[in-house]
Design an enzyme around this catalytic site. Structure first.
Site: not given
Ligand code: PSU
Ligand code: MN
Length: 333
Positions: A29, A100, A155, A173
């Site tokens: 990603e 993003k 999502a 996370k």
């Molecule tokens: N894991 C990491 N760093 C990141 C992310 C995940 O170590 O920056 C990112 C991924 O791209 C994940 C996103 O899909 O954060 C999730 O963001 P949100 O909670 O806004 O969906």
């Protein structure tokens, strides 16, 4: 508006050749590069992750949208653009910011010619469309704490519930509500395999404190689950391979808990919401731990990328796997 007549997504020549020859390919990603890591280290890391995949004998396919064109497999200049400016407040102000992009953002990004980094959901969607079966990342998005008030759930989860791709991650996370996220994954029917562990990993930490129902002990065992999923048919959902960071490289759990509490309080006080929450919390942790959370994060991602390459190799070696990829996964090419 720019006109787009090319196939969507555009697959780089190297990745296309590898797919055609049934060689191992690993999707990576780009949000972690554009929005998850501090500059200029992010570009170094982006290149390092691709090199790790190559060192294991697989082809890396970093996914992003450039000038309205969704791409699977970036060249050096394209990776540099993704690492260069971020569009969520931390940018240098010049030129177009890198946005993003979750999967719901792809259509407007394409229509408007935008440039953006793809999250787990955006990446998994585009990679699966290109016929890739293995994707490595850091930690998934999930159900945020205080979900009852905010209804903030990444999502990533819903997209993985309807996308047949194997995602290697270090769990979700730890800034999230981890038990609630695991529960959602169960409800959504996403398969979760602990990799050589009976415990769900905690991203910066080797163990989130929660169990997993299934454990895989080798890349071949993961590939066997993928093949079984194909034999069953109809299960258009992801397989999560939850791969813990080595205990020696994890963030000190006491420091983690203390700093995370501060980060969540600050986020609440400043009224940060939506897409900005995850980058804010990750950035706060990096500063408040003096960079220790960044090292743990990177250790986790590196381990996942290496394992992803080994799983892709085990998958490519299976006659039924190669067949399934060639038949089902490459529609429209
Ligand atoms: N894991 C990491 N760093 C990141 C992310 C995940 O170590 O920056 C990112 C991924 O791209 C994940 C996103 O899909 O954060 C999730 O963001 P949100 O909670 O806004 O969906
Ligand atoms: Mn969110």
């Amino acid at each position: 508006m720019p006109q787009q007549h090319s196939a969507v997504p555009v697959v780089s020549e190297e990745v296309r050749e590898a797919l055609d020859r049934r060689q191992p390919v690993v999707a990576l990603e780009s949000t972690i590069i554009a929005h998850g890591l501090p500059r200029p280290r992010n570009l170094v890391v982006g290149a390092e992750l691709e090199a790790l995949v190559r060192a294991e004998g697989a082809v890396p396919a970093t996914v992003a949208v450039l000038d309205g064109v969704p791409r699977v497999g970036l060249d050096k200049a394209q990776l540099e653009r993704i690492a260069g400016r971020d569009g969520n407040g931390g940018g240098d102000g010049g030129g177009d910011a890198v946005r993003k992009l979750g999967h719901r953002d792809l259509a407007p990004a394409l229509a408007s010619g935008a440039t953006g980094a793809t999250t787990v959901s955006g990446t998994a969607f585009l990679a699966a469309r290109a016929g890739l079966r293995v994707f490595a990342t850091g930690g998934l998005g999930g159900v945020h704490r205080e979900w009852v008030q905010s209804q903030d759930e990444s999502a990533d989860l819903a997209l993985l519930a309807r996308t047949r791709i194997t995602v290697v991650c270090a769990g979700v996370k730890s800034i999230l509500d981890v038990p609630a996220t695991l529960q959602r994954l169960e409800t959504l029917g996403v398969t979760v395999l602990g990799y050589r562990t009976e415990r769900f990993p905690g991203f910066y930490l080797a163990d989130s404190g929660l169990p997993v129902d299934w454990t895989a002990r080798s890349p071949e065992e993961v590939a066997a689950v993928m093949a079984a999923q194909d034999r069953l048919g109809g299960l258009e959902s992801a397989v999560l391979v939850a791969n813990p960071v080595a205990e020696a490289e994890q963030l000190d759990p006491a420091l983690h808990d203390r700093v995370l509490a501060e980060a969540l309080a600050e986020c609440r006080e400043r009224g940060i919401t939506g897409q900005a929450v995850t980058p804010f919390l990750l950035g706060f942790l990096v500063r408040a731990t003096g960079g220790a959370s960044l090292e743990a994060n990177l250790a986790a991602v590196r381990g996942n990328v290496r394992l992803g390459a080994r799983i892709a190799a085990a998958w490519a070696e299976r006659a039924d796997g190669a067949e399934a990829t060639g038949g089902a996964g490459r529609a429209g090419r």
